[in-house]
Design a protein around this motif. Structure first.
Motif, short mmCIF file in Angstrom:
data_model
loop_
_atom_site.label_atom_id
_atom_site.label_comp_id
_atom_site.label_asym_id
_atom_site.label_seq_id
_atom_site.Cartn_x
_atom_site.Cartn_y
_atom_site.Cartn_z
N LYS A 5 -2.78 -11.96 -46.84
CA LYS A 5 -3.46 -12.95 -47.66
C LYS A 5 -3.00 -12.78 -49.11
CE LYS A 5 -6.81 -15.79 -48.91
NZ LYS A 5 -6.66 -17.19 -48.85
N MET A 6 -2.46 -13.86 -49.68
CA MET A 6 -1.99 -13.84 -51.06
C MET A 6 -2.95 -14.68 -51.90
SD MET A 6 0.71 -11.93 -50.92
CE MET A 6 1.87 -12.22 -52.22
N LEU A 7 -3.41 -14.12 -53.01
CA LEU A 7 -4.36 -14.80 -53.89
C LEU A 7 -3.66 -15.31 -55.14
CD1 LEU A 7 -7.09 -12.03 -53.73
CD2 LEU A 7 -7.05 -14.15 -52.44
N LYS A 8 -4.09 -16.47 -55.60
CA LYS A 8 -3.58 -17.01 -56.86
C LYS A 8 -4.18 -16.19 -58.00
CE LYS A 8 -2.99 -21.72 -55.25
NZ LYS A 8 -3.38 -23.12 -55.45
N LEU A 9 -3.44 -16.10 -59.10
CA LEU A 9 -3.91 -15.34 -60.24
C LEU A 9 -5.25 -15.86 -60.74
CD1 LEU A 9 -3.50 -13.06 -62.25
CD2 LEU A 9 -2.14 -14.64 -63.64
N ALA A 10 -5.43 -17.17 -60.78
CA ALA A 10 -6.69 -17.76 -61.25
C ALA A 10 -7.87 -17.28 -60.40
CB ALA A 10 -6.61 -19.28 -61.25
N TYR A 36 3.13 -10.25 -57.34
CA TYR A 36 4.33 -10.80 -56.74
C TYR A 36 4.64 -12.12 -57.42
CZ TYR A 36 3.34 -7.33 -53.23
OH TYR A 36 3.10 -6.15 -52.61
N LYS A 37 5.87 -12.29 -57.87
CA LYS A 37 6.28 -13.53 -58.51
C LYS A 37 7.04 -14.36 -57.49
CE LYS A 37 8.27 -15.27 -62.76
NZ LYS A 37 8.90 -14.90 -64.03
N ILE A 45 -1.22 -12.15 -55.79
CA ILE A 45 -1.64 -10.77 -55.57
C ILE A 45 -2.16 -10.67 -54.14
CG2 ILE A 45 -3.28 -8.97 -56.27
CD1 ILE A 45 -3.24 -10.28 -59.08
N ARG A 46 -1.68 -9.69 -53.42
CA ARG A 46 -2.16 -9.50 -52.04
C ARG A 46 -3.61 -9.04 -52.07
NH1 ARG A 46 2.79 -6.13 -49.47
NH2 ARG A 46 4.13 -7.89 -49.08
N ASP A 51 -7.96 -5.12 -53.32
CA ASP A 51 -9.01 -4.24 -52.80
C ASP A 51 -8.72 -2.78 -53.14
OD1 ASP A 51 -10.36 -6.44 -51.79
OD2 ASP A 51 -9.61 -6.18 -49.74
N ALA A 52 -7.46 -2.36 -53.02
CA ALA A 52 -7.09 -0.99 -53.35
C ALA A 52 -7.30 -0.74 -54.85
CB ALA A 52 -5.63 -0.72 -52.96
N TRP A 53 -6.96 -1.73 -55.67
CA TRP A 53 -7.17 -1.61 -57.12
C TRP A 53 -8.65 -1.46 -57.43
CZ3 TRP A 53 -9.72 -4.85 -60.58
CH2 TRP A 53 -9.52 -4.56 -61.92
N TRP A 54 -9.49 -2.26 -56.76
CA TRP A 54 -10.94 -2.14 -56.96
C TRP A 54 -11.40 -0.72 -56.64
CZ3 TRP A 54 -13.96 -4.72 -59.83
CH2 TRP A 54 -13.96 -6.09 -59.92
N ASP A 55 -10.90 -0.15 -55.54
CA ASP A 55 -11.29 1.21 -55.15
C ASP A 55 -10.89 2.22 -56.22
OD1 ASP A 55 -12.35 0.26 -52.78
OD2 ASP A 55 -10.57 0.78 -51.58
#
Length: 63
Positions: A5-10, A36-37, A45-46, A51-55
């Motif tokens: 799942k890829m999320l838009k920056l917004a 990812y560009k 952003i995957r 989720d890993a960044w949040w952790d």
């Protein structure tokens, strides 16, 4: 195997409650989730990377 799942920056900015400028400052310091560009210049952003960044942002209890 399904693609990640890829999320838009917004969408990421809305989820973490941060302005684009603050996010780019954090990115310049190497503290943002992996980005990812796409060939068209858009950023993604995957979900797993976010989720890993949040952790990693979780405060450690005082010893």
């Amino acid at each position: 195997m399904p693609s990640p799942k890829m999320l838009k920056l917004a969408d990421v900015l809305e989820e973490i409650g941060m302005s684009r400028a603050a996010f780019y400052r954090m990115r310049a310091r190497g503290q943002a989730p992996r980005i990812y560009k796409l060939p068209n210049g858009e950023l993604r952003i995957r979900r797993a990377d976010l989720d890993a960044w949040w952790d990693q942002q979780e405060e450690q209890p005082a010893a």
